[in-house]
Design an enzyme around this catalytic site. Structure first.
Site: not given
Ligand code: BES
Ligand code: MN
Ligand code: ZN
Length: 493
Positions: A260, A267, A337, A341
């Site tokens: 991720d 990030k 990001d 979900r």
């Protein structure tokens, strides 16, 4: 490791190391008391001492480990006690060692035996897949554990506990291996292969959907998150058993983001490497399925993994994009990001087709849960208090504790989009809950619980002797324990 049982007085064992749990404020057995300055060792939790009995006992070393007060001793005390003993055996490069099975008034012998086996196995866990040269210590294998049980103990019951403990530890080890594995090896395709292998080993029916299949079937969430990566996404289905009156259907759902970066909403570089563990939820599902297969649990269990790599690229999904998920519901992406979900939305929708008795999803979903609970508890939210309570009890029993946060309708407004059905972020506050609220829209009316393991799936500072730096495999023991409660309910009815 081979674990053998012996119905024999531990002090008669000829062994390189005999580990003996000692309760606080209880007198030491005479054979031990003769060997140490009793005032130095009170049996306080995690206190330990090693002596060399020489001629007074047949064992070469006697290790006393404090278990704390008997009245408050738990299975977890036993787990950590056994892990500590196993580590000492490893440190001393012993091929075998012995443990005296503690007798604890409030705990069944099978539970104590299970915890003992789990602790001994997990205490010895190492992740060495990428070391091209091993030190002598790393190479060393402790091959055998002899468990000494009391004369009037029930060998059969203890044997069952040990088998359960070893099966559980194997599941945890698989989860740790997967989550410790680097992002360039543990890709969505690799997780697909892992599922196929488990299927072959245990007889699961396995389906792995690749990008073309996902497109055909409308998995808009998983496709969107995965579209920026050279690694194609996968949706993975592992099915054990089949539905029957006395075999409730339970869906286990894992977030399998194999790396991720955050995507276009990228990030910071610092500690981004940790994000190889963003498939910790998937790892827990694989670990649990390993246990389900090894024990052939009499339940209908579906393991579902939604896997993708979240990358920024010319092809990546962008803030502002609106995607249509498998459910038909549309989602406005305000932060790429918040990808977990989105992939889980499709997986939860898919789970509904089994009309399950329970859906449990596990995900390293939010930094917010780390802020809320720190490293000591899994965040839990759901739509069914009975299932929530069941998981809370399982968490206590397995010592993977969960803590419930509210999921009131009030939070739903925070994820309403102006132009789509939902938006994927809910603003600055209550981040773990708005994430769960988003998920709840895709679970339908089926009993569902969401476990946010972002704070517990990884440790840089292990605080337990059954853990090392890196992936913890959290969730596996919890799921195994929960599944056991369904098996037990079944036996009662
Ligand atoms: N995988 C992260 C959450 C995470 C953070 C897991 C730290 C483990 C350790 C997740 O995909 C994420 O990035 N969440 C965002 C959501 C936000 C953009 C609404 C977060 O928590 O910052
Ligand atoms: Mn993210
Ligand atoms: Zn993530």
């Amino acid at each position: 490791m081979d674990i053998n049982l012996h119905q024999r007085n531990a002090f008669e064992a000829e062994t390189p190391l005999l580990a003996l749990g000692v309760f606080e404020d209880e007198p030491l057995p005479d054979s031990a008391a003769a060997l140490i300055e009793v005032d130095d060792f009170k049996g306080a939790w995690q206190q330990h001492i090693i002596t060399h009995p020489r001629d007074s006992l047949p064992s070469q070393r006697l290790m006393l480990l404090g278990l704390g007060k008997q009245a408050t001793a738990t299975a977890d005390n036993v787990r950590q006690f056994a892990a500590q003993a196993a580590r000492k055996a490893h440190e001393l490069r012993l091929a075998s060692f012995s443990i005296n099975l503690p007798i604890i008034a409030n705990l069944s012998a099978s539970l104590v035996a299970q915890a003992l086996a789990e602790g001994a196995e997990l205490g010895l866990y190492q992740y060495l897949a990428y070391k091209s040269e091993l030190t002598d210590e790393q190479k060393h294998r402790v091959e055998r554990l002899d468990v000494m049980i009391h004369d009037d103990g029930d060998v059969h019951i203890v044997q069952q506990g040990v088998a359960l403990g070893q099966a559980t530890a194997n599941g945890v080890k698989l989860a740790r291996d997967l989550a410790n594995g680097p992002g360039n090896a543990v890709t969505p395709a690799h997780l697909g292969k892992t599922a196929q292998d488990l299927g072959t080993q245990f007889g699961f029916r396995v389906t792995v959907l690749d990008r073309d299949a996902l497109e055909e079937q409308g998995f808009g969430g998983i496709l969107a998150v995965g579209q920026g990566s050279a690694q194609q996404p996968r949706f993975i289905v592992m099915e054990h058993g089949s539905a029957a009156e006395d075999r409730p259907t339970i869906c286990l759902v894992g977030k399998g983001i194999t790396f991720d970066t955050g995507g276009i909403s990228i990030k910071p570089a610092e500690r981004m490497d940790d994000m190889k563990m963003d498939m910790g939820g998937a790892a827990a599902v694989f670990g649990a399925m390993h246990i389900v297969g090894a024990l052939q649990l009499p339940l209908h269990i579906i393991g579902l993994v939604a896997s993708a790599e979240n990358m920024p690229s010319a092809a990546a999904y962008k803030p502002g994009d609106i995607i249509t998920t498998l459910s038909g519901k549309t989602v406005e992406v305000l932060n790429t990001d918040a990808e977990g979900r989105i992939v889980l939305a499709d997986a939860l929708t898919y789970a509904q087709r089994y009309q399950p008795r329970a859906i449990v999803d596990l995900a390293t979903l939010t930094g917010a849960i780390m802020v809320a609970l720190g490293p000591h508890a899994i965040g839990m939210m759901g739509n069914n208090q009975e299932l929530i309570d069941r998981l809370a009890a399982a968490g206590e029993a397995a010592s993977e504790r969960v803590w419930q946060l509210p999921l009131w309708d009030d939070y739903r407004d925070m994820i309403k989009s102006d132009i789509a059905d939902l938006k994927n972020v809910g603003g600055r506050y209550g981040g773990a809950i708005t994430a769960a609220s988003f998920l709840s829209a895709f679970a339908g009316d089926y009993p569902w619980v969401h476990l946010d393991i972002a704070g517990t799936a990884w440790t840089d500072a292990p605080r337990r002797s059954d853990q090392i730096k890196g992936a913890t495999g959290v969730g596996v023991r919890l799921l195994a324990q929960m599944l056991q409660t369904f098996v037990n309910n079944r036996n009662q009815s």
